[in-house]
Design a protein around this motif. Structure first.
Motif, short mmCIF file in Angstrom:
data_model
loop_
_atom_site.label_atom_id
_atom_site.label_comp_id
_atom_site.label_asym_id
_atom_site.label_seq_id
_atom_site.Cartn_x
_atom_site.Cartn_y
_atom_site.Cartn_z
N ALA A 34 1.24 -14.81 9.83
CA ALA A 34 -0.18 -14.95 9.50
C ALA A 34 -1.01 -13.91 10.25
CB ALA A 34 -0.66 -16.36 9.83
N GLU A 35 -0.69 -13.73 11.55
CA GLU A 35 -1.40 -12.72 12.34
C GLU A 35 -1.05 -11.31 11.86
OE1 GLU A 35 -3.68 -10.64 15.04
OE2 GLU A 35 -3.81 -12.71 14.31
N ALA A 36 0.22 -11.09 11.54
CA ALA A 36 0.61 -9.78 11.03
C ALA A 36 -0.15 -9.46 9.75
CB ALA A 36 2.12 -9.74 10.78
N ARG A 37 -0.29 -10.45 8.90
CA ARG A 37 -1.01 -10.25 7.64
C ARG A 37 -2.49 -9.94 7.91
NH1 ARG A 37 0.38 -11.92 2.33
NH2 ARG A 37 -1.42 -12.17 0.93
N ARG A 38 -3.06 -10.59 8.92
CA ARG A 38 -4.46 -10.29 9.28
C ARG A 38 -4.61 -8.84 9.73
NH1 ARG A 38 -4.61 -15.80 10.91
NH2 ARG A 38 -3.75 -15.34 12.98
N GLN A 39 -3.60 -8.33 10.45
CA GLN A 39 -3.66 -6.94 10.88
C GLN A 39 -3.57 -5.99 9.68
OE1 GLN A 39 -4.44 -5.96 13.85
NE2 GLN A 39 -4.30 -7.96 14.85
N VAL A 40 -2.79 -6.37 8.69
CA VAL A 40 -2.73 -5.57 7.46
C VAL A 40 -4.09 -5.55 6.78
CG1 VAL A 40 -1.67 -5.33 5.18
CG2 VAL A 40 -0.27 -6.05 7.13
N GLU A 41 -4.74 -6.71 6.73
CA GLU A 41 -6.07 -6.78 6.12
C GLU A 41 -7.06 -5.90 6.87
OE1 GLU A 41 -6.63 -10.98 6.34
OE2 GLU A 41 -5.78 -11.37 4.34
N ARG A 42 -6.94 -5.88 8.20
CA ARG A 42 -7.82 -5.02 9.00
C ARG A 42 -7.56 -3.54 8.70
NH1 ARG A 42 -7.65 -6.32 15.20
NH2 ARG A 42 -9.36 -4.81 15.13
N LEU A 43 -6.29 -3.19 8.51
CA LEU A 43 -5.96 -1.80 8.14
C LEU A 43 -6.58 -1.43 6.80
CD1 LEU A 43 -2.21 -1.41 9.18
CD2 LEU A 43 -4.04 0.19 9.77
N LEU A 44 -6.45 -2.32 5.83
CA LEU A 44 -7.00 -2.03 4.50
C LEU A 44 -8.51 -1.94 4.53
CD1 LEU A 44 -4.68 -4.37 2.39
CD2 LEU A 44 -4.64 -1.87 2.44
N THR A 45 -9.14 -2.69 5.41
CA THR A 45 -10.60 -2.63 5.55
C THR A 45 -11.03 -1.35 6.26
OG1 THR A 45 -10.79 -5.04 5.62
CG2 THR A 45 -12.63 -3.78 6.51
N ALA A 46 -10.29 -0.99 7.31
CA ALA A 46 -10.64 0.20 8.09
C ALA A 46 -10.37 1.49 7.33
CB ALA A 46 -9.86 0.19 9.41
N TYR A 47 -9.39 1.44 6.42
CA TYR A 47 -9.01 2.63 5.66
C TYR A 47 -9.04 2.30 4.17
CZ TYR A 47 -7.50 4.38 10.19
OH TYR A 47 -7.48 4.78 11.52
N PRO A 48 -10.24 2.13 3.61
CA PRO A 48 -10.35 1.70 2.21
C PRO A 48 -9.73 2.72 1.25
CG PRO A 48 -12.49 2.42 3.08
CD PRO A 48 -11.56 2.33 4.24
N GLY A 49 -9.07 2.19 0.24
CA GLY A 49 -8.45 3.05 -0.76
C GLY A 49 -7.14 3.67 -0.34
N CYS A 50 -6.63 3.27 0.82
CA CYS A 50 -5.42 3.90 1.36
C CYS A 50 -4.18 3.02 1.29
CB CYS A 50 -5.66 4.32 2.81
SG CYS A 50 -6.88 5.64 2.99
N ALA A 51 -4.22 1.98 0.44
CA ALA A 51 -3.05 1.10 0.31
C ALA A 51 -1.77 1.87 -0.04
CB ALA A 51 -3.34 0.02 -0.73
N PRO A 52 -1.82 2.87 -0.94
CA PRO A 52 -0.58 3.60 -1.26
C PRO A 52 0.08 4.24 -0.04
CG PRO A 52 -2.25 4.04 -2.92
CD PRO A 52 -2.94 3.30 -1.81
N VAL A 53 -0.72 4.66 0.93
CA VAL A 53 -0.16 5.27 2.14
C VAL A 53 0.72 4.26 2.88
CG1 VAL A 53 -0.71 6.25 4.40
CG2 VAL A 53 -2.09 6.87 2.40
N LEU A 54 0.24 3.02 2.95
CA LEU A 54 0.98 1.98 3.66
C LEU A 54 2.22 1.53 2.88
CD1 LEU A 54 -2.07 -0.12 4.87
CD2 LEU A 54 -0.60 1.32 6.28
N MET A 55 2.20 1.69 1.59
CA MET A 55 3.37 1.31 0.79
C MET A 55 4.42 2.41 0.78
SD MET A 55 1.86 -0.93 -2.39
CE MET A 55 0.62 0.23 -2.93
#
Length: 331
Positions: free
Chosen positions: A241-262
């Protein structure tokens, strides 16, 4: 932050020019210095410079080739850029055998092994520090108080880059405590962290599962490196759950950058220093993820991404509603 070889070349030349001015005639000195930038742009060779200054200029030219062009070059051009970069570095060393950046970069380009590079850097680090301190003391003795502060900073930068490279190489080859030691020594010498070595440090702390250390750095920076390190620790202790929250923070801090993380693409490390990228953009996240493979690729996993890397790709796909590398949307 981050080291800029072109800016440093300018600063070195400006210090050399200041040494040549007639301090007995302040008005004339001011007029001459006002022409410095124009003369540097139009006719560099008309300005006073030492062999060390000429050598660093060649290092700066090599940096543009191997750090900012080579990573994006096709195979047909890559060998040519590498050869040209090495030739510039060898020329720099012919002018100044104590051009520590040229020594380090040349060895790095010729030696792909992180372990061999780390050992090379460790063996020579003390002599590099002493050399930089000698240059600093000589320059500071000849300059006024204002320029002496700049001279002290610029003179020590090759050693700072040496330590930063030591920390990064140690991290890559699994010497996490050595990475922490080099990073902390650098931060003690240069607290403003021009080298961004805190980013290497936070990954080394995460590798050793030092939650307090990661939290301390995350509070200072809050960038992709600290978020990925925090995510890795949460995942390792099975706090999904905490790991998922950190992912959400990454997506918020770097909008539009989901493909980079995948996709989690790896890019070559900078040879002069960590490459300069705009803050909080896609390029910064690409760099953080590339350096973060030491965390993401732990453990065998069929996709080749590693246990954490595969989990991150799936979670980002679910949160962002995009397709992962296998082409299936997980939203």
């Amino acid at each position: 932050m981050a080291h800029d070889s072109r800016r440093e070349d300018y600063l070195r030349m400006s210090l050399r020019f200041a040494l040549s001015l007639d301090e007995g005639d302040p008005s004339r000195a001011a007029r001459e210095f006002a022409s410095f930038t124009r003369r540097l742009a139009r006719d560099r060779d008309s300005l006073p410079q030492s062999d060390a200054d000429r050598a660093f200029h060649l290092v700066s030219l090599a940096t543009e080739l191997v750090d900012y062009r080579l990573p994006f070059a096709g195979d047909s051009l890559a060998d040519s850029l590498t050869a040209r970069g090495l030739a510039l570095l060898e020329e720099a060393l012919s002018l100044d055998p104590n051009c520590h950046d040229a020594v380090r970069m040349s060895f790095s380009l010729k030696t792909p092994s992180a372990e061999a590079r780390w050992r090379f850097l460790v063996e020579r680090e003390e002599s590099v520090r002493l050399s930089c301190e000698s240059t600093r003391d000589q320059l500071c003795a000849e300059l006024d108080e204002t320029r002496a502060a700049l001279a002290e900073n610029v003179s020590m930068r090759p050693w700072w880059r040496w330590l930063a490279d030591m920390a990064e190489c140690a991290l890559i080859c699994g010497r996490n405590r050595a990475a922490i030691d080099a990073a902390e020594r650098l931060l003690a010498a240069e607290p403003s962290d021009l080298s961004d070595v805190r980013r290497t440090l936070v990954y080394a702390l995460a590798k050793l599962e030092d939650g307090d250390g990661v939290r301390r750095l995350a509070a200072e920076t809050g960038d992709a490196w600290s978020l990925l390190a925090s995510l890795a620790l949460a995942h390792k202790r099975c706090d999904f759950a905490e790991a998922r929250r950190q992912v959400e923070r990454l997506l918020t801090a770097y909008p539009g950058c989901a493909p980079v993380l995948m996709r989690q693409i790896e890019i070559p490390d900078g040879r002069f220093a960590r490459i300069r990228v705009p803050a909080r953009g896609e390029d910064e996240l690409i760099l953080a993820v590339s350096e973060g493979v030491v965390l993401l690729q732990e453990g065998a996993e069929r996709s080749g991404k590693g246990v954490l890397g595969a989990w991150l790709a799936r979670t980002v796909s679910e949160l962002a509603g995009e397709k992962d590398d296998e082409g299936a949307s997980r939203s």
